[in-house]
Scaffold this motif. Sequence first.
Motif, PDB file in Angstrom:
ATOM      1  N   ALA A 226       0.837  -1.208   0.000  1.00  0.00           N
ATOM      2  CA  ALA A 226       0.000   0.000   0.000  1.00  0.00           C
ATOM      3  C   ALA A 226       0.869   1.254   0.000  1.00  0.00           C
ATOM      4  CB  ALA A 226      -0.937  -0.009   1.201  1.00  0.00           C
ATOM      5  N   LEU A 227       1.936   1.245   0.792  1.00  0.00           N
ATOM      6  CA  LEU A 227       2.847   2.386   0.807  1.00  0.00           C
ATOM      7  C   LEU A 227       3.526   2.562  -0.541  1.00  0.00           C
ATOM      8  CD1 LEU A 227       4.345   1.837   4.351  1.00  0.00           C
ATOM      9  CD2 LEU A 227       3.087   3.877   3.611  1.00  0.00           C
ATOM     10  N   ARG A 228       3.987   1.471  -1.121  1.00  0.00           N
ATOM     11  CA  ARG A 228       4.653   1.546  -2.424  1.00  0.00           C
ATOM     12  C   ARG A 228       3.695   2.070  -3.493  1.00  0.00           C
ATOM     13  NH1 ARG A 228       7.346  -3.706  -3.642  1.00  0.00           N
ATOM     14  NH2 ARG A 228       8.776  -2.919  -2.050  1.00  0.00           N
ATOM     15  N   ALA A 229       2.454   1.633  -3.459  1.00  0.00           N
ATOM     16  CA  ALA A 229       1.474   2.097  -4.443  1.00  0.00           C
ATOM     17  C   ALA A 229       1.263   3.606  -4.313  1.00  0.00           C
ATOM     18  CB  ALA A 229       0.152   1.348  -4.274  1.00  0.00           C
ATOM     19  N   GLN A 230       1.173   4.108  -3.079  1.00  0.00           N
ATOM     20  CA  GLN A 230       1.004   5.559  -2.897  1.00  0.00           C
ATOM     21  C   GLN A 230       2.243   6.308  -3.373  1.00  0.00           C
ATOM     22  OE1 GLN A 230      -1.850   7.585  -1.583  1.00  0.00           O
ATOM     23  NE2 GLN A 230      -0.495   8.646  -2.996  1.00  0.00           N
ATOM     24  N   MET A 231       3.409   5.791  -3.049  1.00  0.00           N
ATOM     25  CA  MET A 231       4.651   6.420  -3.507  1.00  0.00           C
ATOM     26  C   MET A 231       4.694   6.479  -5.028  1.00  0.00           C
ATOM     27  SD  MET A 231       7.387   4.690  -0.890  1.00  0.00           S
ATOM     28  CE  MET A 231       7.447   5.091   0.850  1.00  0.00           C
ATOM     29  N   GLN A 232       4.363   5.369  -5.682  1.00  0.00           N
ATOM     30  CA  GLN A 232       4.378   5.328  -7.144  1.00  0.00           C
ATOM     31  C   GLN A 232       3.364   6.304  -7.738  1.00  0.00           C
ATOM     32  OE1 GLN A 232       6.539   3.381  -9.322  1.00  0.00           O
ATOM     33  NE2 GLN A 232       5.734   5.041 -10.571  1.00  0.00           N
TER      34      GLN A 232
END
Length: 173
Positions: free
Chosen positions: A54-60
């Motif tokens: 979820a964090l990676r998706a927001q960062m991307q």
Amino acid sequence: MEAVEFQPLGVAVLTASDTRTPDTDKSGDAAAALLREAGHRIEARAIVADDLLALRAQMQAWIDAAQVDVVVSTGGTGLTGRDVCPEAMAPLVTKPIPGFGELFRFLSYQEIGTSTIQSRAEAAICSGTLFFLLPGSTGAVRLGVSQMILPQLDLRHRPCNLTQLLPRIRHEA
């Protein structure tokens, strides 16, 4: 020497937490307030659970957002199993900025002593977007933003700053 004008940047503030809400996110509030007071635009804010994907998706999503030049993240940099911000960012990194974490821990040591070794604060360039990962405490956020991030996001800061490098960073990305 030629006078240089301040250049506002678009900033997104990410809070990594299983427990914070918009009403209790004091660290995210502090980061946003300091950045806004300095003249930058807060383009987005989000509180995302301590979940790697979820964090990676927001960062991307913010890497892909044209209006976001910088992401300042609070929380998720500790040593517990739920602290996964550095791991979430890792595959997105184009170039790490190791001096950020080193300097953060040096400055933090002056305030909290050896407890600073528990921080995995770091910074990186991710496809032309600057990322700064800070611990979740309000004191750590104030330290990192006011003493480190704001000077580097100010085109007038000498001898050099990250803002002046952004056009070349993006061209290379």
